[in-house]
Design a protein around this motif. Structure first.
Motif, mmCIF file in Angstrom:
data_model
loop_
_atom_site.group_PDB
_atom_site.id
_atom_site.type_symbol
_atom_site.label_atom_id
_atom_site.label_comp_id
_atom_site.label_asym_id
_atom_site.label_seq_id
_atom_site.Cartn_x
_atom_site.Cartn_y
_atom_site.Cartn_z
ATOM 1 N N ALA A 2 0.831 -1.205 0.000
ATOM 2 C CA ALA A 2 0.000 0.000 0.000
ATOM 3 C C ALA A 2 0.858 1.244 0.000
ATOM 4 O O ALA A 2 1.904 1.310 0.636
ATOM 5 C CB ALA A 2 -0.924 -0.014 1.217
ATOM 6 N N ALA A 108 -5.933 4.180 2.169
ATOM 7 C CA ALA A 108 -5.834 2.826 1.632
ATOM 8 C C ALA A 108 -7.073 2.480 0.797
ATOM 9 O O ALA A 108 -6.963 1.869 -0.270
ATOM 10 C CB ALA A 108 -5.670 1.829 2.781
ATOM 11 N N ASP A 112 -5.944 2.171 -2.914
ATOM 12 C CA ASP A 112 -5.563 0.778 -3.143
ATOM 13 C C ASP A 112 -6.722 -0.186 -3.342
ATOM 14 O O ASP A 112 -6.509 -1.285 -3.832
ATOM 15 C CB ASP A 112 -4.730 0.258 -1.953
ATOM 16 C CG ASP A 112 -3.490 1.100 -1.704
ATOM 17 O OD1 ASP A 112 -3.004 1.700 -2.671
ATOM 18 O OD2 ASP A 112 -3.041 1.166 -0.550
#
Length: 411
Positions: A2, A108, A112
């Motif tokens: 990440a 995140a 991601d």
């Protein structure tokens, strides 16, 4: 691995800016997923590049769409569930408000997870390679549409939690909670969040208003993520069987309502103004031709209900394995599903004509209903390999019975 959120001198301001950017991103995703003309974006937000809050307002950022979207959907849904769990814990009243921890989770999700999930959903709806030139490729409109709907639900839940995070951050900025909470959170460390994962699942009425909202939102987010995993496991066969079974029940209900309307009633020829506007709740006496027309219509609807069950058993449940399904098969499934979905609505339209005692319109609606049903069975009269089988013979008999019912109506 990440990526990390960009550094900032003010954690609260950075969190507010980040959530604002993510809200803009989710809005873009929602609009794109709702589009009636899906197309494959050339790229989406990258898990390997830094998330730029000022630039991440388009669903077309920097990651190539996944070549195999189904495993990607499963993975991203599982990851998103985990991040939503942590966000829910960090928003509990009993948890010190820690902007940096919240910011890491938000980042995140935005950098991601969510862009990759949306890209996977769009891949399924877009034109693929080789000879799969139809929209939906080898996945088809039925499956890709279901995936898009479930991914859109995930996006909505992320959007809701982002709003809660931003609101809490603004409250902390105005009240000074963030500085104290940040210090306490950093001292207690990451173990605090891990320790409370179990607690989130047993939070009850003792949790206060803000915490209750966060827990409720997290729970709905879990359901949305689980629904994405479920549709991946179901595949095209599971999804289309479930949908056709649901449409069959709707068709049966519509037929039952129409049947009850046609049962012996006590309504006479006199109709007041309200009857003229809304129709009558029973077939009036003295309309013998309309009653005969209704009886034949109900017989034809009953035949179509039987058709649904036969198609489910003999065709949909015998779909090839996912690896053997190509664009030719999904095109047939999509065409069949479109017709089976429309038939219950056509019965509703026919019922409205009967309620209005409009024989001509009821006949037109019945004719259209019959044509649609016959077109549906012809799509799958042959098996998925294009060969004749027992169902092909049964289809011919069904069409013959259906046609004879139509001739009886005309006599």
């Amino acid at each position: 691995m990440a990526s990390s959120p960009p550094a900032s001198s003010s954690p609260l301001s950075a969190l507010i800016d980040l959530t604002t950017a993510v809200l803009a991103l989710t809005s873009q995703f929602t609009q794109h997923l709702a589009s009636s003309n899906p197309s494959l974006p050339s790229s989406y937000g990258s898990a390997s590049s830094n998330f730029n809050p000022t630039a991440a307002t388009s669903p077309h950022s920097a990651t190539s769409a996944p070549s195999d979207p189904l495993p990607t959907l499963r993975t991203t849904a599982t990851l998103l569930r985990a991040h939503l769990t942590k966000l829910g814990l960090l928003l509990l009243p009993s948890t010190p408000f820690t902007p940096t921890a919240l910011r890491a989770e938000v980042h995140a999700i935005a950098a991601d997870v969510l862009p990759v999930m949306v890209a996977a959903a769009e891949t399924m709806a877009a034109t693929t390679t080789g000879d799969e030139k139809k929209v939906g490729g080898r996945y088809g409109r039925v499956l890709s549409g279901e995936v898009r709907g479930r991914v859109a639900a995930c996006v909505r839940e992320v959007e809701g939690l982002m709003g809660k995070v931003r609101a809490r951050a603004k409250e902390a900025r105005d009240g000074g909670e963030g500085r104290d909470g940040e210090r306490r959170g950093e001292e207690e460390g990451v173990e605090m969040v891990t320790e409370q994962v179990r607690r989130l699942q047993v939070v009850d009425a003792r949790v206060g208003g803000g915490g209750r909202d966060a827990v409720a939102s997290t729970g709905v987010g879990w359901e949305a993520c689980d629904a994405v995993v479920e549709v991946v496991e179901m595949g095209l066969k599971g999804v289309v069987v479930k949908k056709v079974e649901e449409w069959r029940e709707v068709l049966k209900d519509a037929a039952e309502e129409l049947k009850e309307w046609g049962e012996d009633g006590e309504v006479g020829e006199d109709r007041d103004d309200m009857d003229n506007i809304f129709g009558v709740d029973k077939l009036p006496k003295g309309h013998e031709e309309l009653r005969t027309q209704l009886d034949v219509s109900l017989k034809k609807v009953k035949l179509v209900v039987t058709l649904y069950q036969a198609i489910i058993k003999r065709r949909l449940k015998t779909l090839p394995a996912a690896s053997d399904i190509d664009a030719t098969i999904t095109h047939r499934v999509d065409g069949l599903a479109a017709k089976l979905k429309d038939l219950p609505d056509m019965v509703d339209e026919m019922a409205s004509s009967f309620y209005d005692l409009d024989e001509k319109q009821a006949q037109k609606n019945l004719d259209a209903f019959g044509q649609e049903a016959q077109a549906a069975i012809r799509i799958v009269s042959r098996n998925w390999q294009g060969q004749e089988d027992e169902f092909t013979e049964w289809s011919g008999k069904w069409l013959d019975v259906f046609d004879k019912t139509a001739r009886k109506e005309a006599s």
